[in-house]
Scaffold this active site. Structure first.
Site, short mmCIF file in Angstrom:
data_model
loop_
_atom_site.label_atom_id
_atom_site.label_comp_id
_atom_site.label_asym_id
_atom_site.label_seq_id
_atom_site.Cartn_x
_atom_site.Cartn_y
_atom_site.Cartn_z
N LEU A 90 3.86 11.93 4.18
CA LEU A 90 2.53 12.31 4.00
C LEU A 90 1.90 11.38 5.04
CD1 LEU A 90 2.32 11.87 0.08
CD2 LEU A 90 3.18 13.82 1.37
N CYS A 91 0.88 12.48 5.71
CA CYS A 91 0.05 11.98 7.03
C CYS A 91 0.79 11.06 7.94
CB CYS A 91 -0.91 11.40 6.16
SG CYS A 91 -2.48 10.74 7.24
N THR A 92 0.32 9.95 8.06
CA THR A 92 0.94 9.08 9.36
C THR A 92 2.28 8.48 8.79
OG1 THR A 92 -0.48 7.45 8.58
CG2 THR A 92 -1.08 8.84 10.29
#
Length: 313
Positions: A90-92
């Site tokens: 998720l995300c970074t």
């Protein structure tokens, strides 16, 4: 790590939506030590060695993308994937997957502010900055913040079907999202009502999926030219009006296959696909399996508390 993505994953996977009577996910937070996230402290339930026994591993946002993630975390994520786990960032969190070698040679994404850094540090990864999430089968990545919700709902849809994923979305008061189903299938959500020129058009279309709508019909309803409609669609949804409409028809067909006893011919008509042959062609290409196979998959156990029904005539 970033607290939003962890909280989001907890909300989606820790509790089944109302009406689901079978065993839901077992949600476990794993880590090598307690971590402090601003004013919050998170104590892991188990150590990183637990990842090797997981079916799905969710890696939330990695806070300091300028630093390499800890070796024990990277090794644990790699070992989990080698043991057969599906791994999603998720995300970074994509930086952790890339460090583990899971993204080499694959398409991937992360928060738009960090796509250049990800591509520069890992040149063997095909970083796509313009999508919400990428599904490579056993390895998935999402863009930032709200796109993490898209990916989590996508995983629920893959595991439990469209009806259950929609129930989760309703519980969290977020709009349902488009489906994946193929390796590297890119999905863009149905935009929530808002201050954009197509805000009133989307619900109008979704109530008329059984009708033979054209781009001209949509443009007329939106009170704009077909060219302007196409430009706004690309800006808001990332795709064309016809592709968006086709995806909504397929998503509706999935829901009907899961929740009704209607024939494939009847579902084709209700979803605006015309004939069963047309539905089967588009469904198989988009979802990866024929409608009949999809229905059998999600009839294997009680998916919701509501009985299956027939379409109203």
């Amino acid at each position: 790590m970033l607290p939003f993505e962890l909280s989001l994953a907890h909300e989606v996977f820790s509790a089944a939506p109302a009406g689901v009577t079978y065993t839901w996910y077992e949600f476990v937070v794993c880590g090598s030590a307690p971590v402090r996230l601003g004013r919050f402290r998170v104590d892991p339930d188990e150590g990183l060695d637990r990842l090797a026994r997981a079916d799905t591993v969710i890696v939330p946002g990695w806070a300091d993308v300028d630093e390499d993630p800890p070796a024990d975390l990277v090794d644990a994520v790699r070992a989990a994937h080698q043991a057969g786990a599906r791994v999603a960032s998720l995300c970074t969190g994509a930086f952790v997957l890339a460090a583990a070698g899971l993204l080499t040679g694959l398409r991937a994404t992360t928060h738009w502010a960090h796509t250049r850094a990800l591509a520069a540090r890992y040149p063997d990864v095909a970083v796509d900055p313009d999508v919400l999430y990428v599904d490579n089968g056993t390895v998935l990545t999402s863009a930032g913040k709200a796109a993490a919700m898209d990916l989590c709902l996508h995983l629920v849809r893959l595991d439990h079907g469209s009806a259950v994923a929609n129930a989760v979305a309703r519980r969290l008061v977020v709009p349902p999202h488009r489906d994946g189903g193929q390796a590297q299938f890119i999905a863009t959500p149905v935009p929530a009502p808002g201050n954009h020129p197509l805000a009133d058009l989307f619900p109008w279309v979704l109530e008329r999926l059984d009708q033979p709508l054209t781009v001209e019909d949509l443009a007329r309803r939106a009170r704009m030219s077909s060219r302007n409609l196409g430009r706004h669609f690309r800006s808001v949804t990332g795709t064309t009006p016809l592709q968006w409409l086709l995806n909504q028809r397929i998503r509706h067909a999935q829901y009907l296959l899961e929740t009704t006893d209607e024939s494939v011919d009847g579902i084709a008509a209700a979803a605006g696909m015309g004939t069963a042959t047309t539905l089967r062609r588009h469904f198989n290409r988009t979802v990866g399996v024929p409608p009949d196979t999809y229905r059998r998959t999600f009839l294997g156990r009680d998916r919701t508390a509501q009985p299956r029904r027939s379409l109203a005539r």
